[in-house]
Design an enzyme around this catalytic site. Sequence first.
Site, PDB file in Angstrom:
ATOM      1  N   ASP A   1     -11.200   2.562   3.566  1.00  0.00           N
ATOM      2  CA  ASP A   1     -11.425   1.118   3.464  1.00  0.00           C
ATOM      3  C   ASP A   1     -12.898   0.813   3.188  1.00  0.00           C
ATOM      4  O   ASP A   1     -13.235  -0.286   2.767  1.00  0.00           O
ATOM      5  CB  ASP A   1     -11.055   0.432   4.788  1.00  0.00           C
ATOM      6  CG  ASP A   1      -9.709  -0.270   4.734  1.00  0.00           C
ATOM      7  OD1 ASP A   1      -9.281  -0.641   3.638  1.00  0.00           O
ATOM      8  OD2 ASP A   1      -9.111  -0.451   5.819  1.00  0.00           O
TER       9      ASP A   1
ATOM     10  N   GLN B   1      -5.062  -1.621   9.427  1.00  0.00           N
ATOM     11  CA  GLN B   1      -4.943  -2.941   8.801  1.00  0.00           C
ATOM     12  C   GLN B   1      -5.470  -4.024   9.743  1.00  0.00           C
ATOM     13  O   GLN B   1      -5.129  -4.064  10.927  1.00  0.00           O
ATOM     14  CB  GLN B   1      -3.466  -3.201   8.440  1.00  0.00           C
ATOM     15  CG  GLN B   1      -3.232  -4.459   7.620  1.00  0.00           C
ATOM     16  CD  GLN B   1      -3.751  -4.387   6.184  1.00  0.00           C
ATOM     17  OE1 GLN B   1      -3.957  -3.311   5.627  1.00  0.00           O
ATOM     18  NE2 GLN B   1      -3.983  -5.536   5.577  1.00  0.00           N
TER      19      GLN B   1
ATOM     20  N   LYS C   1       0.834  -1.209   0.000  1.00  0.00           N
ATOM     21  CA  LYS C   1       0.000   0.000   0.000  1.00  0.00           C
ATOM     22  C   LYS C   1       0.871   1.264   0.000  1.00  0.00           C
ATOM     23  O   LYS C   1       0.583   2.228  -0.708  1.00  0.00           O
ATOM     24  CB  LYS C   1      -0.969  -0.021   1.192  1.00  0.00           C
ATOM     25  CG  LYS C   1      -2.055  -1.081   1.029  1.00  0.00           C
ATOM     26  CD  LYS C   1      -2.955  -1.278   2.239  1.00  0.00           C
ATOM     27  CE  LYS C   1      -3.886  -2.462   1.971  1.00  0.00           C
ATOM     28  NZ  LYS C   1      -4.870  -2.715   3.037  1.00  0.00           N
TER      29      LYS C   1
HETATM   30  N1  L34 Z   1      -8.067  -2.622   7.011  1.00  0.00           N
HETATM   31  N2  L34 Z   1      -7.417  -4.754   6.456  1.00  0.00           N
HETATM   32  C1  L34 Z   1      -7.843  -3.551   6.070  1.00  0.00           C
HETATM   33  N3  L34 Z   1      -8.067  -3.232   4.762  1.00  0.00           N
HETATM   34  C2  L34 Z   1      -7.850  -4.163   3.800  1.00  0.00           C
HETATM   35  O1  L34 Z   1      -8.129  -3.870   2.523  1.00  0.00           O
HETATM   36  C3  L34 Z   1      -7.371  -5.421   4.159  1.00  0.00           C
HETATM   37  N4  L34 Z   1      -7.042  -6.396   3.220  1.00  0.00           N
HETATM   38  C4  L34 Z   1      -7.300  -7.799   3.552  1.00  0.00           C
HETATM   39  C5  L34 Z   1      -6.661  -8.065   4.927  1.00  0.00           C
HETATM   40  N5  L34 Z   1      -6.822  -6.987   5.868  1.00  0.00           N
HETATM   41  C6  L34 Z   1      -7.190  -5.719   5.513  1.00  0.00           C
HETATM   42  C7  L34 Z   1      -5.996  -6.315   2.375  1.00  0.00           C
HETATM   43  O2  L34 Z   1      -5.368  -5.285   2.173  1.00  0.00           O
HETATM   44  C8  L34 Z   1      -6.610  -8.518   2.423  1.00  0.00           C
HETATM   45  N6  L34 Z   1      -5.774  -7.521   1.773  1.00  0.00           N
HETATM   46  C9  L34 Z   1      -4.849  -7.785   0.743  1.00  0.00           C
HETATM   47  C10 L34 Z   1      -4.145  -6.766   0.126  1.00  0.00           C
HETATM   48  C11 L34 Z   1      -3.238  -7.028  -0.873  1.00  0.00           C
HETATM   49  C12 L34 Z   1      -2.991  -8.301  -1.273  1.00  0.00           C
HETATM   50  C13 L34 Z   1      -3.682  -9.339  -0.673  1.00  0.00           C
HETATM   51  C14 L34 Z   1      -4.607  -9.070   0.333  1.00  0.00           C
HETATM   52  C15 L34 Z   1      -1.967  -8.527  -2.340  1.00  0.00           C
HETATM   53  O3  L34 Z   1      -1.283  -7.616  -2.733  1.00  0.00           O
HETATM   54  N7  L34 Z   1      -1.785  -9.772  -2.806  1.00  0.00           N
HETATM   55  C16 L34 Z   1      -0.818 -10.092  -3.805  1.00  0.00           C
HETATM   56  C17 L34 Z   1       0.302 -10.962  -3.267  1.00  0.00           C
HETATM   57  C18 L34 Z   1       0.922 -10.439  -2.036  1.00  0.00           C
HETATM   58  C19 L34 Z   1       2.014 -11.340  -1.489  1.00  0.00           C
HETATM   59  O4  L34 Z   1       3.022 -11.497  -2.178  1.00  0.00           O
HETATM   60  O5  L34 Z   1       1.826 -11.899  -0.380  1.00  0.00           O
HETATM   61  C20 L34 Z   1      -1.522 -10.847  -4.929  1.00  0.00           C
HETATM   62  O6  L34 Z   1      -1.032 -10.806  -6.038  1.00  0.00           O
HETATM   63  O7  L34 Z   1      -2.555 -11.472  -4.640  1.00  0.00           O
END
Ligand code: L34
Length: 294
Positions: free
Chosen positions: A119, A96, A52
């Site tokens: 969010d 988060q 982020k």
């Molecule tokens: N307050 N908490 C708050 N806001 C959110 O919007 C979230 N979320 C979820 C968990 N808690 C939160 C996220 O940000 C899930 N989440 C989230 C964000 C980004 C990714 C996955 C979940 C992401 O970037 N995933 C990548 C891989 C990341 C890695 O290498 O581990 C992908 O390509 O799926």
Amino acid sequence: MTIIDGKKVADQIKMEIGAEVEKMVAQGLKRPHLAAILVGHDGGSETYVAHKVRACEQCGFTSTLIRFEDDVTEKKLLDAIKSLNEDSDIDGFIVQLPLPKHIDEQKVIEAIDPKKDVDGFHPINVGRMSIGLPCYMSATPAGIIELLARYEVPTKGRRCVVLGRSNIVGKPVATLMMQKHNPGDATVTVCHSATKDLKEICHEADIIIAALGKPGFVTADMVKDGAAIIDVGTTRVPDSTKKNGFRLSGDVDFENVAPKCSFITPVPGGVGPMTICSLMKNTLLAAKGAVYGK
Ligand code: L34
């Protein structure tokens, strides 16, 4: 079969946001400013928050990361939220999730000023979203809708099955998919841990949105030929062949399901990057006062 490239779409949208921000700055406006509160050192949360912060740089936003240890008191966290609510330089902020067990997550969410709740988790934003009023849409559901739109996945009159009923994904995405809107206008069924005949229900679906956090749960025998599959799961599964000791697993058995699909999102590189991109969009809206005024 089309693999939906969430990373590519997210990069494109972040470039569009960045261009708009440079125009704003050229007009003498300030850069959008997003703050994030991170409690503890959960591996997933660390990664997502780092992504982020990086996305803020790509969009030309200012970002502030506020960290607390696992043993932070609820009072201290609520005080930090109050300061951010009152800080006129901050356009929006997030806390988060998940939070340590001794902290009441709902209380924390409701302490955030809905005008800064980028969010989209505050009941005011959730309620406004559910009846189609201007609001901050919660990031993962908004990202899914954006992918369906950009890939022109047909949804009108189609059967959509949502797996999972969480407040941050299952419930809001079901709400959006049923709205009289494109993408949307679908006939939606929400399945959860008490659902009977889940396999049969999934087999009827034109679209499956899997958000239950169970690696490989959706298997090929549950999927109708030509269905579109959106995989929201990102579970860390131990894997000794990987440098960091784990791999990321979605809720869908991708290898066996993909050949049957019209569209499918991969993990990683599908919904995850779009979640972050939606947060950037909401922050830009907040900076412009586009939802609740200045
Ligand atoms: N307050 N908490 C708050 N806001 C959110 O919007 C979230 N979320 C979820 C968990 N808690 C939160 C996220 O940000 C899930 N989440 C989230 C964000 C980004 C990714 C996955 C979940 C992401 O970037 N995933 C990548 C891989 C990341 C890695 O290498 O581990 C992908 O390509 O799926």
